[in-house]
Design an enzyme around this catalytic site. Structure first.
Site, PDB file in Angstrom:
ATOM      1  CE  LYS A   1       0.697 -12.660  -2.123  1.00  0.00           C
ATOM      2  NZ  LYS A   1       0.243 -11.580  -3.009  1.00  0.00           N
ATOM      3  CG  ASN A   2       2.989  -8.908  -1.886  1.00  0.00           C
ATOM      4  OD1 ASN A   2       2.354  -9.740  -2.530  1.00  0.00           O
ATOM      5  ND2 ASN A   2       2.450  -8.161  -0.936  1.00  0.00           N
TER       6      ASN A   2
ATOM      7  NE  ARG B   1      -5.752  -5.303  -7.562  1.00  0.00           N
ATOM      8  CZ  ARG B   1      -6.088  -4.284  -8.330  1.00  0.00           C
ATOM      9  NH1 ARG B   1      -7.240  -4.281  -8.947  1.00  0.00           N
ATOM     10  NH2 ARG B   1      -5.276  -3.254  -8.463  1.00  0.00           N
TER      11      ARG B   1
ATOM     12  CB  CYS C   1     -10.009  -6.744  -5.535  1.00  0.00           C
ATOM     13  SG  CYS C   1      -9.071  -7.627  -4.322  1.00  0.00           S
TER      14      CYS C   1
ATOM     15  NE  ARG D   1      -5.845  -4.463  -4.082  1.00  0.00           N
ATOM     16  CZ  ARG D   1      -5.206  -5.584  -3.747  1.00  0.00           C
ATOM     17  NH1 ARG D   1      -5.856  -6.694  -3.563  1.00  0.00           N
ATOM     18  NH2 ARG D   1      -3.901  -5.569  -3.604  1.00  0.00           N
TER      19      ARG D   1
ATOM     20  CG  ASP E   1      -0.632  -7.338   2.816  1.00  0.00           C
ATOM     21  OD1 ASP E   1      -1.775  -6.941   2.549  1.00  0.00           O
ATOM     22  OD2 ASP E   1       0.248  -7.506   1.950  1.00  0.00           O
TER      23      ASP E   1
ATOM     24  CB  ILE F   1      -4.066   0.554   2.927  1.00  0.00           C
ATOM     25  CG1 ILE F   1      -2.934   0.922   3.893  1.00  0.00           C
ATOM     26  CG2 ILE F   1      -3.534   0.361   1.500  1.00  0.00           C
ATOM     27  CD1 ILE F   1      -2.086   2.098   3.487  1.00  0.00           C
TER      28      ILE F   1
ATOM     29  NE  ARG G   1      -4.182 -14.638  -4.400  1.00  0.00           N
ATOM     30  CZ  ARG G   1      -4.403 -13.468  -3.821  1.00  0.00           C
ATOM     31  NH1 ARG G   1      -5.471 -13.274  -3.098  1.00  0.00           N
ATOM     32  NH2 ARG G   1      -3.565 -12.479  -3.981  1.00  0.00           N
TER      33      ARG G   1
HETATM   34  C1  UD1 Z   1       0.253  -4.312  -2.753  1.00  0.00           C
HETATM   35  C2  UD1 Z   1       0.418  -5.698  -2.211  1.00  0.00           C
HETATM   36  C3  UD1 Z   1      -0.666  -6.013  -1.201  1.00  0.00           C
HETATM   37  C4  UD1 Z   1      -0.711  -4.937  -0.115  1.00  0.00           C
HETATM   38  C5  UD1 Z   1      -0.788  -3.549  -0.729  1.00  0.00           C
HETATM   39  C6  UD1 Z   1      -0.648  -2.438   0.297  1.00  0.00           C
HETATM   40  C7  UD1 Z   1       1.474  -6.870  -4.056  1.00  0.00           C
HETATM   41  C8  UD1 Z   1       1.354  -7.894  -5.124  1.00  0.00           C
HETATM   42  N1  UD1 Z   1       0.363  -6.640  -3.322  1.00  0.00           N
HETATM   43  O1  UD1 Z   1      -1.010  -4.274  -3.426  1.00  0.00           O
HETATM   44  O2  UD1 Z   1      -0.377  -7.279  -0.612  1.00  0.00           O
HETATM   45  O3  UD1 Z   1      -1.853  -5.132   0.686  1.00  0.00           O
HETATM   46  O4  UD1 Z   1       0.280  -3.368  -1.695  1.00  0.00           O
HETATM   47  O5  UD1 Z   1       0.523  -2.572   1.008  1.00  0.00           O
HETATM   48  O6  UD1 Z   1       2.532  -6.307  -3.835  1.00  0.00           O
HETATM   49  N2  UD1 Z   1      -4.638   2.818  -5.609  1.00  0.00           N
HETATM   50  C9  UD1 Z   1      -5.247   3.725  -6.432  1.00  0.00           C
HETATM   51  N3  UD1 Z   1      -4.908   3.751  -7.758  1.00  0.00           N
HETATM   52  C10 UD1 Z   1      -3.969   2.905  -8.280  1.00  0.00           C
HETATM   53  C11 UD1 Z   1      -3.327   1.990  -7.427  1.00  0.00           C
HETATM   54  C12 UD1 Z   1      -3.679   1.967  -6.085  1.00  0.00           C
HETATM   55  O7  UD1 Z   1      -6.100   4.489  -5.987  1.00  0.00           O
HETATM   56  O8  UD1 Z   1      -3.702   2.995  -9.499  1.00  0.00           O
HETATM   57  C13 UD1 Z   1      -4.997   2.772  -4.176  1.00  0.00           C
HETATM   58  C14 UD1 Z   1      -5.579   1.424  -3.740  1.00  0.00           C
HETATM   59  O9  UD1 Z   1      -6.944   1.341  -4.007  1.00  0.00           O
HETATM   60  C15 UD1 Z   1      -5.260   1.424  -2.268  1.00  0.00           C
HETATM   61  C16 UD1 Z   1      -3.915   2.162  -2.192  1.00  0.00           C
HETATM   62  O10 UD1 Z   1      -3.802   2.883  -3.412  1.00  0.00           O
HETATM   63  O11 UD1 Z   1      -6.221   2.179  -1.559  1.00  0.00           O
HETATM   64  C17 UD1 Z   1      -2.705   1.267  -2.051  1.00  0.00           C
HETATM   65  O12 UD1 Z   1      -2.780   0.227  -3.010  1.00  0.00           O
HETATM   66  P1  UD1 Z   1      -1.486  -0.422  -3.650  1.00  0.00           P
HETATM   67  O13 UD1 Z   1      -0.282  -0.079  -2.862  1.00  0.00           O
HETATM   68  O14 UD1 Z   1      -1.477  -0.121  -5.103  1.00  0.00           O
HETATM   69  O15 UD1 Z   1      -1.796  -1.962  -3.468  1.00  0.00           O
HETATM   70  P2  UD1 Z   1      -1.322  -3.079  -4.437  1.00  0.00           P
HETATM   71  O16 UD1 Z   1      -0.047  -2.637  -5.052  1.00  0.00           O
HETATM   72  O17 UD1 Z   1      -2.440  -3.536  -5.296  1.00  0.00           O
END
Ligand code: UD1
Length: 420
Positions: free
Chosen positions: A22-23, A92, A116, A121, A307, A329, A399
């Site tokens: 999915k990701n 998201r 979320c 996030r 995950d 995370i 999902r």
């Molecule tokens: C992706 C995955 C999700 C997985 C996560 C961590 C997809 C669609 N989803 O989510 O399944 O659990 O990676 O491996 O690929 N953060 C910030 N600012 C930002 C972006 C992120 O502070 O602009 C923080 C988040 O709050 C979190 C950390 O960075 O604490 C990691 O998040 P991120 O890797 O961005 O997760 P997603 O990409 O949303």
């Protein structure tokens, strides 16, 4: 609202075919906006999030045709710059429309994703990187409104303050069509990043360093069509492997990319599972074996994936000793814990850690799924518990897990979908 009715106590035994990730599928679907040419995607999982993404592409002007259950053909020009709230709020990952829209059209309006279930996030890293590539960005009426002066982004040296998977992907897609070179430092190294880079390279992008913390992208003027196979889902594979371990079963997962699941296999071996691997399969044997407790600290890849945290918490709850699970995370990713406690698990949350005292049995209960991976942990708990478990709100599960009840039933688990 659909629920799962699960009767526990049967070991999972047999073969399961792992679906596409999915990701990986979500960013790759969105990267098709970077060209008008035809792109064929194979091994696309048939999931609710993928369908949301297809609807988003259609709204933005793309023609999407399902050639068969897992093969999509996508072509045509993006004509609309607005990713609307109604779609973004349900997924998201729609935030990843921002980079390709901006790169291809020179402007984009993407609804700001709401809060979320697994934490705040934010998307500040996505916005900061695009600004460094020259975008004018404002937040108005709940939308991120972005414009590239003169219609094209330029390359930039971007340091990500925090490792972000979708943040890195958004910037990679934007940089593919930007003028000049972009270097993303402290980039995410997840296998899904490499799969996106592989697809972009097939489209003509110049990308190196994916899979390391520094990704270099030399922007090109145009990208073209391609045929790409989505990488297998390492989290789906991990979930079935944990379910087999927790239920003292024996399974073979087929269509697995072994190199992507090493951090999970390593912990399963510590949990006392016998593991054998081949080119694209893994066999796990837990027949008549005691579950050993394993400490877990989640971390960006190649660390232990967040995950898989909820699924390993259930496994530890059934182990012959005590363990500690630390979530680094996401804040608030322990919503499965109170539900598991209701099933007899001995768990105690302290900040971002869970202390787990192993117990020999869980008992069936009525429980509520709160997010995708929390749902998976409740299904595993139901499969090993004594008696019947009803898991409510399984739309979360839909999902991310393709044909979940068919796959579990084929392995001998007793699960049925009920509507109420
Ligand atoms: C992706 C995955 C999700 C997985 C996560 C961590 C997809 C669609 N989803 O989510 O399944 O659990 O990676 O491996 O690929 N953060 C910030 N600012 C930002 C972006 C992120 O502070 O602009 C923080 C988040 O709050 C979190 C950390 O960075 O604490 C990691 O998040 P991120 O890797 O961005 O997760 P997603 O990409 O949303």
């Amino acid at each position: 609202m659909d629920k799962f009715r699960i009767v526990g106590g049967k070991p999972l035994i047999g073969e399961v075919l792992i679906s596409g990730a999915k990701n990986a599928a979500l960013p790759i679907l969105l990267c098709t906006m970077l060209t008008k040419d035809k792109i064929i995607l194979k091994n696309v999982p048939n999931l609710r999030d993928v369908n949301t993404c297809i609807n988003l592409l259609k709204i933005l002007g793309k023609e999407v045709t399902k050639l068969d259950t897992n093969t999509l053909q996508i072509e045509g020009l993006v004509t609309n710059k607005v990713a609307p709230y109604d779609l973004v709020k349900t997924m998201r990952a729609s935030i990843m429309a921002l980079g390709p829209l901006l790169a291809f059209l020179g402007e984009a309006e993407v609804s700001l994703p709401g809060g979320c279930a697994i934490g705040a996030r934010p998307v500040d890293l996505h916005v900061k990187g695009l600004k460094e590539m020259g975008a004018d960005i404002s937040l108005t009426e709940g939308y991120i409104k972005a414009k590239a002066p003169n219609g094209r982004l330029h390359g930039a040296n971007i340091f990500m303050d925090k490792v972000s998977v979708t943040g890195t992907e958004n910037l990679m897609m934007a940089a593919a069509l930007a003028e000049g070179k972009t270097i993303i430092d402290n980039a995410a190294r997840e296998p899904e990043i490499i799969d996106l880079a592989d697809c972009l390279r097939l489209m003509g992008a110049k990308i190196t360093g994916d899979g390391s913390a520094t990704i270099e992208i030399e922007g090109v003027a145009n990208l073209h069509g391609c045929v790409h196979n989505i990488v297998p889902d390492r989290i789906e594979a991990g979930t079935y492997l944990v379910a087999a371990t927790a239920s003292h079963g024996k399974i073979i997962c087929k269509n697995v990319n072994i190199s992507t699941i090493e951090p999970i296999l390593s912990k399963l071996k510590s949990a006392n599972a016998l593991i054998e691997t081949g080119d694209d399969w893994v066999c796990l044997d837990m027949l008549d074996r005691e579950i050993h407790p394993v400490d877990i600290v989640t971390a960006p890849h190649p660390g232990f994936p967040t995950d898989m945290q909820a699924q390993f918490t259930v496994l530890n709850a059934l182990a012959s000793g005590n363990s500690l699970v630390v979530e680094t995370i996401f804040e608030n990713r322990f919503m499965h814990i109170p539900e598991l406690i209701r099933m007899g698990a001995k768990l105690k949350i302290d900040g971002n850690s869970v202390f787990i005292e192993g117990t020999s049995k869980l008992t069936g209960a009525q429980v509520m799924a709160t997010d995708l991976r929390a749902s998976a942990s409740l299904v595993i708990a139901g499969l090993v518990a004594q008696g019947t478990t009803i898991v409510d709100r399984i739309y979360h599960m839909d999902r991310g897990y393709e044909c979940i009840e068919e796959k579990i039933s084929k392995l001998g688990g007793i699960i049925e979908r009920i509507s109420s």
